[in-house]
Design a protein around this motif. Structure first.
Motif, PDB file in Angstrom:
ATOM      1  N   LYS A   8       0.849  -1.186   0.000  1.00  0.00           N
ATOM      2  CA  LYS A   8       0.000   0.000   0.000  1.00  0.00           C
ATOM      3  C   LYS A   8       0.886   1.238   0.000  1.00  0.00           C
ATOM      4  CE  LYS A   8      -3.528  -2.243   2.788  1.00  0.00           C
ATOM      5  NZ  LYS A   8      -4.190  -2.244   4.096  1.00  0.00           N
ATOM      6  N   ASP A   9       0.460   2.242  -0.735  1.00  0.00           N
ATOM      7  CA  ASP A   9       1.163   3.518  -0.780  1.00  0.00           C
ATOM      8  C   ASP A   9       0.903   4.265   0.524  1.00  0.00           C
ATOM      9  OD1 ASP A   9       1.424   6.440  -1.212  1.00  0.00           O
ATOM     10  OD2 ASP A   9       1.909   5.857  -3.261  1.00  0.00           O
ATOM     11  N   VAL A  10       1.961   4.589   1.274  1.00  0.00           N
ATOM     12  CA  VAL A  10       1.789   5.213   2.589  1.00  0.00           C
ATOM     13  C   VAL A  10       1.213   6.628   2.490  1.00  0.00           C
ATOM     14  CG1 VAL A  10       3.496   3.802   3.781  1.00  0.00           C
ATOM     15  CG2 VAL A  10       4.217   5.943   2.706  1.00  0.00           C
ATOM     16  N   ILE A  11       1.499   7.340   1.403  1.00  0.00           N
ATOM     17  CA  ILE A  11       0.952   8.691   1.230  1.00  0.00           C
ATOM     18  C   ILE A  11      -0.543   8.613   0.966  1.00  0.00           C
ATOM     19  CG2 ILE A  11       1.066  10.834  -0.099  1.00  0.00           C
ATOM     20  CD1 ILE A  11       3.609  10.227   1.553  1.00  0.00           C
ATOM     21  N   LEU A  12      -0.947   7.707   0.078  1.00  0.00           N
ATOM     22  CA  LEU A  12      -2.372   7.515  -0.187  1.00  0.00           C
ATOM     23  C   LEU A  12      -3.083   7.063   1.088  1.00  0.00           C
ATOM     24  CD1 LEU A  12      -4.725   7.500  -2.173  1.00  0.00           C
ATOM     25  CD2 LEU A  12      -4.042   5.176  -2.852  1.00  0.00           C
ATOM     26  N   GLN A  13      -2.453   6.177   1.840  1.00  0.00           N
ATOM     27  CA  GLN A  13      -3.039   5.712   3.102  1.00  0.00           C
ATOM     28  C   GLN A  13      -3.214   6.880   4.075  1.00  0.00           C
ATOM     29  OE1 GLN A  13      -1.512   2.066   4.675  1.00  0.00           O
ATOM     30  NE2 GLN A  13      -2.178   2.537   6.741  1.00  0.00           N
ATOM     31  N   LEU A  14      -2.249   7.780   4.145  1.00  0.00           N
ATOM     32  CA  LEU A  14      -2.341   8.960   5.008  1.00  0.00           C
ATOM     33  C   LEU A  14      -3.524   9.842   4.611  1.00  0.00           C
ATOM     34  CD1 LEU A  14      -1.138  10.883   7.182  1.00  0.00           C
ATOM     35  CD2 LEU A  14       0.253  11.856   5.352  1.00  0.00           C
ATOM     36  N   MET A  15      -3.721  10.032   3.302  1.00  0.00           N
ATOM     37  CA  MET A  15      -4.850  10.847   2.838  1.00  0.00           C
ATOM     38  C   MET A  15      -6.182  10.176   3.170  1.00  0.00           C
ATOM     39  SD  MET A  15      -3.558  12.631  -0.690  1.00  0.00           S
ATOM     40  CE  MET A  15      -3.094  11.139  -1.524  1.00  0.00           C
ATOM     41  N   LYS A  72     -24.994  -1.938   9.150  1.00  0.00           N
ATOM     42  CA  LYS A  72     -24.115  -2.632  10.103  1.00  0.00           C
ATOM     43  C   LYS A  72     -22.654  -2.265   9.843  1.00  0.00           C
ATOM     44  CE  LYS A  72     -23.085  -7.189  11.939  1.00  0.00           C
ATOM     45  NZ  LYS A  72     -23.334  -8.627  11.864  1.00  0.00           N
ATOM     46  N   ALA A  73     -22.261  -2.219   8.575  1.00  0.00           N
ATOM     47  CA  ALA A  73     -20.887  -1.846   8.217  1.00  0.00           C
ATOM     48  C   ALA A  73     -20.585  -0.427   8.676  1.00  0.00           C
ATOM     49  CB  ALA A  73     -20.675  -1.971   6.710  1.00  0.00           C
ATOM     50  N   THR A  74     -21.550   0.474   8.548  1.00  0.00           N
ATOM     51  CA  THR A  74     -21.372   1.859   8.978  1.00  0.00           C
ATOM     52  C   THR A  74     -21.169   1.932  10.487  1.00  0.00           C
ATOM     53  OG1 THR A  74     -22.728   2.640   7.144  1.00  0.00           O
ATOM     54  CG2 THR A  74     -22.397   4.174   8.945  1.00  0.00           C
ATOM     55  N   HIS A  75     -21.918   1.134  11.243  1.00  0.00           N
ATOM     56  CA  HIS A  75     -21.756   1.124  12.706  1.00  0.00           C
ATOM     57  C   HIS A  75     -20.369   0.615  13.106  1.00  0.00           C
ATOM     58  CE1 HIS A  75     -25.725   2.483  13.619  1.00  0.00           C
ATOM     59  NE2 HIS A  75     -26.288   1.488  12.956  1.00  0.00           N
ATOM     60  N   HIS A  76     -19.840  -0.362  12.359  1.00  0.00           N
ATOM     61  CA  HIS A  76     -18.486  -0.847  12.628  1.00  0.00           C
ATOM     62  C   HIS A  76     -17.460   0.263  12.402  1.00  0.00           C
ATOM     63  CE1 HIS A  76     -19.301  -5.013  13.478  1.00  0.00           C
ATOM     64  NE2 HIS A  76     -20.018  -5.144  12.375  1.00  0.00           N
ATOM     65  N   LEU A  77     -17.665   1.057  11.352  1.00  0.00           N
ATOM     66  CA  LEU A  77     -16.755   2.160  11.061  1.00  0.00           C
ATOM     67  C   LEU A  77     -16.799   3.205  12.170  1.00  0.00           C
ATOM     68  CD1 LEU A  77     -17.539   2.700   7.288  1.00  0.00           C
ATOM     69  CD2 LEU A  77     -15.436   1.780   8.239  1.00  0.00           C
ATOM     70  N   GLU A  78     -18.004   3.538  12.606  1.00  0.00           N
ATOM     71  CA  GLU A  78     -18.173   4.560  13.646  1.00  0.00           C
ATOM     72  C   GLU A  78     -17.563   4.131  14.972  1.00  0.00           C
ATOM     73  OE1 GLU A  78     -22.405   5.012  13.623  1.00  0.00           O
ATOM     74  OE2 GLU A  78     -22.382   6.375  11.904  1.00  0.00           O
ATOM     75  N   SER A  79     -17.559   2.835  15.241  1.00  0.00           N
ATOM     76  CA  SER A  79     -17.028   2.348  16.517  1.00  0.00           C
ATOM     77  C   SER A  79     -15.542   2.022  16.440  1.00  0.00           C
ATOM     78  CB  SER A  79     -17.805   1.108  16.965  1.00  0.00           C
ATOM     79  OG  SER A  79     -17.607   0.057  16.049  1.00  0.00           O
ATOM     80  N   GLY A  80     -14.941   2.228  15.273  1.00  0.00           N
ATOM     81  CA  GLY A  80     -13.511   1.974  15.114  1.00  0.00           C
ATOM     82  C   GLY A  80     -13.167   0.508  14.964  1.00  0.00           C
ATOM     83  N   GLU A  81     -14.135  -0.333  14.634  1.00  0.00           N
ATOM     84  CA  GLU A  81     -13.901  -1.768  14.504  1.00  0.00           C
ATOM     85  C   GLU A  81     -13.348  -2.161  13.136  1.00  0.00           C
ATOM     86  OE1 GLU A  81     -17.292  -4.153  15.648  1.00  0.00           O
ATOM     87  OE2 GLU A  81     -17.878  -2.634  17.112  1.00  0.00           O
ATOM     88  N   GLU A  82     -13.326  -1.235  12.190  1.00  0.00           N
ATOM     89  CA  GLU A  82     -12.880  -1.547  10.832  1.00  0.00           C
ATOM     90  C   GLU A  82     -11.372  -1.810  10.842  1.00  0.00           C
ATOM     91  OE1 GLU A  82     -13.543  -2.102   6.691  1.00  0.00           O
ATOM     92  OE2 GLU A  82     -14.864  -2.018   8.410  1.00  0.00           O
ATOM     93  N   PRO A  83     -10.931  -3.001  10.413  1.00  0.00           N
ATOM     94  CA  PRO A  83      -9.508  -3.335  10.456  1.00  0.00           C
ATOM     95  C   PRO A  83      -8.725  -2.718   9.300  1.00  0.00           C
ATOM     96  CG  PRO A  83     -10.739  -5.167   9.564  1.00  0.00           C
ATOM     97  CD  PRO A  83     -11.741  -4.092   9.915  1.00  0.00           C
ATOM     98  N   GLY A  84      -7.803  -1.834   9.597  1.00  0.00           N
ATOM     99  CA  GLY A  84      -6.920  -1.260   8.591  1.00  0.00           C
ATOM    100  C   GLY A  84      -7.618  -0.574   7.439  1.00  0.00           C
ATOM    101  N   ILE A  85      -6.841   0.016   6.564  1.00  0.00           N
ATOM    102  CA  ILE A  85      -7.381   0.679   5.383  1.00  0.00           C
ATOM    103  C   ILE A  85      -7.064  -0.186   4.177  1.00  0.00           C
ATOM    104  CG2 ILE A  85      -7.157   2.688   3.888  1.00  0.00           C
ATOM    105  CD1 ILE A  85      -6.661   4.336   6.391  1.00  0.00           C
ATOM    106  N   ASN A  86      -8.109  -0.720   3.580  1.00  0.00           N
ATOM    107  CA  ASN A  86      -7.934  -1.593   2.428  1.00  0.00           C
ATOM    108  C   ASN A  86      -8.616  -1.071   1.170  1.00  0.00           C
ATOM    109  OD1 ASN A  86      -6.470  -3.733   3.785  1.00  0.00           O
ATOM    110  ND2 ASN A  86      -8.363  -4.086   4.892  1.00  0.00           N
TER     111      ASN A  86
END
Length: 129
Positions: A8-15, A72-86
């Motif tokens: 993964k591109d670290v700059i894109l990940q930062l954005m 349900k996916a949105t609630h996971h995002l809001e609670s910080g449960e989403e693993p990494g940026i993919n």
């Protein structure tokens, strides 16, 4: 398999992290994905899922099932449960063919792609020729 060993591109990940952390923050960007240009505004995953949910009504069973999964996916995002940026999420997305023609040419299109499949990017959007 193509792209499976790409880092993964670290700059894109930062954005992406920045748009995910700051509500209403967007970045105009153009991605090169296997030779195709994808141009639009980088948005948060939460924004993407919220907008996508609007495409599905709760009036019929099939739409309701999809709506519920997106919610349900949105609630996971809001609670910080989403693993990494993919994934990369964009609004007002357009893909450009070799002649410079935008596909689709009209409307506000949401786009989601695998971050590890992005070959390159630049800040700013491409306009149709």
């Amino acid at each position: 398999m193509a792209g499976s060993n790409k880092e993964k591109d670290v700059i894109l990940q930062l954005m992406i992290e920045s748009v995910n952390e700051h509500e209403d923050y967007e970045i105009p960007i153009t991605l090169n994905v296997h030779g195709t240009l994808v141009s639009g505004n980088l948005v948060s995953a939460e924004y993407y899922f919220q907008e996508l949910m609007e495409a599905f009504s709760e009036d019929n069973d099939a739409d309701k099932q999809i709506y519920d999964k997106l919610e349900k996916a949105t609630h996971h995002l809001e609670s910080g449960e989403e693993p990494g940026i993919n994934y990369v999420h964009m609004k007002e997305a357009k893909m450009f063919d070799e002649s410079g023609t935008a596909i689709p040419s009209k409307g506000n299109v949401l786009w989601r792609g695998k971050m590890k499949e992005v070959d390159g990017f630049f800040i700013g959007k491409v306009k149709e020729s």
